[in-house]
Design an enzyme around this catalytic site. Structure first.
Site, mmCIF file in Angstrom:
data_model
loop_
_atom_site.group_PDB
_atom_site.id
_atom_site.type_symbol
_atom_site.label_atom_id
_atom_site.label_comp_id
_atom_site.label_asym_id
_atom_site.label_seq_id
_atom_site.Cartn_x
_atom_site.Cartn_y
_atom_site.Cartn_z
ATOM 1 N N HIS A 155 0.829 -1.221 0.000
ATOM 2 C CA HIS A 155 0.000 0.000 0.000
ATOM 3 C C HIS A 155 0.859 1.265 0.000
ATOM 4 C CE1 HIS A 155 -3.277 -2.751 1.307
ATOM 5 N NE2 HIS A 155 -2.336 -3.259 2.080
ATOM 6 N N SER A 276 14.006 21.500 -16.486
ATOM 7 C CA SER A 276 12.791 22.278 -16.719
ATOM 8 C C SER A 276 13.183 23.586 -17.391
ATOM 9 C CB SER A 276 12.114 22.547 -15.378
ATOM 10 O OG SER A 276 11.335 23.715 -15.447
ATOM 11 N N LYS A 282 15.170 21.729 -11.206
ATOM 12 C CA LYS A 282 14.534 20.462 -11.580
ATOM 13 C C LYS A 282 15.450 19.497 -12.314
ATOM 14 C CE LYS A 282 10.652 19.399 -11.251
ATOM 15 N NZ LYS A 282 9.476 19.908 -11.933
ATOM 16 N N GLU A 289 8.844 8.287 -17.193
ATOM 17 C CA GLU A 289 7.456 8.755 -17.349
ATOM 18 C C GLU A 289 6.934 8.416 -18.745
ATOM 19 O OE1 GLU A 289 6.960 12.889 -15.734
ATOM 20 O OE2 GLU A 289 9.012 12.491 -15.129
ATOM 21 N N LYS A 324 -0.722 -5.017 -39.336
ATOM 22 C CA LYS A 324 0.691 -4.644 -39.363
ATOM 23 C C LYS A 324 0.989 -3.374 -38.580
ATOM 24 C CE LYS A 324 0.285 -5.612 -43.698
ATOM 25 N NZ LYS A 324 -0.771 -6.648 -43.518
HETATM 26 N N1 ARG Z 1 -1.957 -5.661 -48.258
HETATM 27 C C1 ARG Z 1 -2.716 -6.803 -47.937
HETATM 28 C C2 ARG Z 1 -2.693 -7.024 -46.408
HETATM 29 O O1 ARG Z 1 -1.815 -6.507 -45.790
HETATM 30 C C3 ARG Z 1 -2.167 -8.006 -48.599
HETATM 31 C C4 ARG Z 1 -3.139 -9.085 -48.838
HETATM 32 C C5 ARG Z 1 -4.092 -8.672 -49.872
HETATM 33 N N2 ARG Z 1 -5.023 -9.701 -50.192
HETATM 34 C C6 ARG Z 1 -6.189 -9.428 -50.773
HETATM 35 N N3 ARG Z 1 -6.949 -10.440 -51.029
HETATM 36 N N4 ARG Z 1 -6.585 -8.214 -51.048
HETATM 37 O O2 ARG Z 1 -3.515 -7.671 -45.843
#
Ligand code: ARG
Length: 456
Positions: A155, A276, A282, A289, A324
């Protein structure tokens, strides 16, 4: 260049192309895309699906493209639909019809599922190696501060005495599990989707085990729909990274506290602190952070992935292109955090006198005082109550358990004698905590030795 000409009578609308395109974030997988294509073409030739001459042209062409991207001689077209389209288009513009044969028995769906896996394998290794480095630094510091007595907290209230080395090793244990989680996720990810094609495999006589082996996978994925449909490896890695960020964030929070004048348990090197613009006195722990703040990004990436996937019917859906940015951001963020955190920790110095002062002033040895009475035959609950009364007495009189006269002890419980002062001695309280995993300096030193082995 669009790959899906034929069915269409018009070029795609430029703004829609920007929206649809993933080249801004998938171009970083160019190497993996090319490696995958070389393995695929090699297999096509071995199976008699393309000729040796075509294979040679494809391989030389792809290798040249890779070298030119690396040297900067070939710029990736920002208007391309994605990296797969770009590489194939570039190859075909160079070698003609042989280039057009590369996509036989393949789809961008299995291609992208392959490329991400290849790319993330390296990312896992990078983070794993950074964690190894961080645990090494922790071992070094834990050894250095094995004897530095500090208050342990619950705590955020002073609770029982520990050592700074022991505290640091707690984080080393967490980070070791983070390493294992990454390794484990990588192991499960390491099966090859290539050859799943669009979703339903192919009528060509492909050899999927051959490409899997060539590309360093443990084997081929066993179901073509699964091969192109799941992103569980992204979710699993993002969750391992999220847990890692929780650990880094808690550690960072403690460092922020320890740097404050209220604690002053540690001093960060000037090279890893900031000032600062208005307050000359500071010295701020910005790195920690920021790590605490950036943990939210990584959790967000995990949430993105989970949400993106949860309603998708099999097999590929364009939603999955969003995978991605999320998983790359998670890795980028973690790597950046570790890059700043490791040298910051390495150059940090502890202030054991301040830790000891804090440990000596907070009745941190009250449990040991109670245990002393237990040693004299009193049941623990009674011993606990008597010690509680002594603490209240000390607070009233502005004293500590060390400075309270023996008569006062005796007035609360006749079992006390001067042995109590030895029993509540701070060093003794720590040195005697030799139970497995406990904070005694000898334990810490033994744990450091083991940790170094586990981490190597
Ligand atoms: N740029 C697409 C992705 O990252 C690649 C796969 C595309 N496939 C499709 N059937 N349009 O998912």
């Amino acid at each position: 260049m669009q790959l899906w000409k034929g069915r269409f009578s018009k070029e795609i609308d430029p703004k829609t192309n920007d929206f649809n395109s993933s080249i801004k974030f998938d171009s970083r997988m160019y190497k993996e895309d090319i490696d995958g294509s070389i393995a695929h073409a090699t297999m096509l030739c071995a199976q008699g699906i393309i000729s040796g001459e075509d294979l040679a042209l494809i391989v030389d062409g792809l290798k040249a493209i890779k070298a030119e991207i690396e040297s900067g001689d070939l710029l990736i077209d920002p208007n391309a639909e994605d990296i797969h389209t770009f590489v194939e288009g570039e190859l075909t513009s160079r070698i003609g019809s042989a280039g057009k044969r590369l996509h036989t028995a393949r789809s961008r769906n299995d291609q992208v599922a392959l490329d991400i896996r290849l790319f993330l394998r390296h990312e896992c290794d990078d983070v794993y190696n950074q964690l190894t480095e961080l645990v090494d630094v922790l071992c070094k510091k834990a050894e250095l501060y094995a004897y530095a007595v500090m208050p342990g907290y619950t705590h955020l209230q002073r609770a029982q005495p520990i050592t700074f080395g022991h505290h640091l090793l707690a984080y080393a244990e967490m980070l070791m599990r983070d390493k294992e989680r990454l390794l484990d996720a990588k192991k499960r990810m390491n099966y090859c989707p290539l050859g799943s094609c669009a979703l339903a495999g192919t009528t060509y006589n492909t050899d999927r085990e051959m490409t899997a082996k060539d590309l360093g996978f443990s084997g081929a994925m066993q179901n073509s729909l699964d091969g192109v449909s799941d992103r569980d490896f992204c979710m699993e890695l993002a969750s391992a990274l999220s847990i890692l960020m929780v650990h880094l964030s808690r550690f960072s929070e403690e460092i922020v506290l320890w740097c404050s004048w209220e604690f002053k348990f540690i001093e960060l090197d000037d090279a890893f602190s900031t000032g600062s613009s208005i307050m000359p006195q500071k010295k701020n722990p910005d790195i920690t952070e920021l790590i605490r703040g950036k943990s939210g990004r990584v959790f967000g990436d995990l949430t993105t992935l989970l949400t993106m996937m949860k309603g998708l019917p099999l097999a590929y859906n364009k939603d999955m292109q969003e995978d991605k940015e999320a998983i790359f951001d998670a890795f980028d963020t973690v790597k950046m955090c570790l890059t700043a955190f490791i040298p910051m920790l390495d150059t940090m110095t502890a202030l054991p006198e301040n830790m000891r002062k804090a440990a000596a002033g907070g009745f941190i040895n009250a449990t040991d005082c109670a245990d002393y009475l237990v040693g004299k035959g009193l049941p623990f609950r009674d011993a606990y109550k008597a010690t509680g009364e002594l603490v209240a007495l000390c607070i009233n009189k502005g004293l500590t358990l060390e400075t309270l006269p023996l008569e006062e002890y005796k007035a609360v419980c006749s079992l006390f004698d001067d042995g109590v002062f030895e029993a509540i001695n701070l060093d003794k309280c720590v040195n005697d905590r030799t139970s497995l995993g406990g904070p005694a300096p000898e334990n810490v030193l033994a744990q450091v030795k083991k940790m170094k082995q586990r981490n190597s």
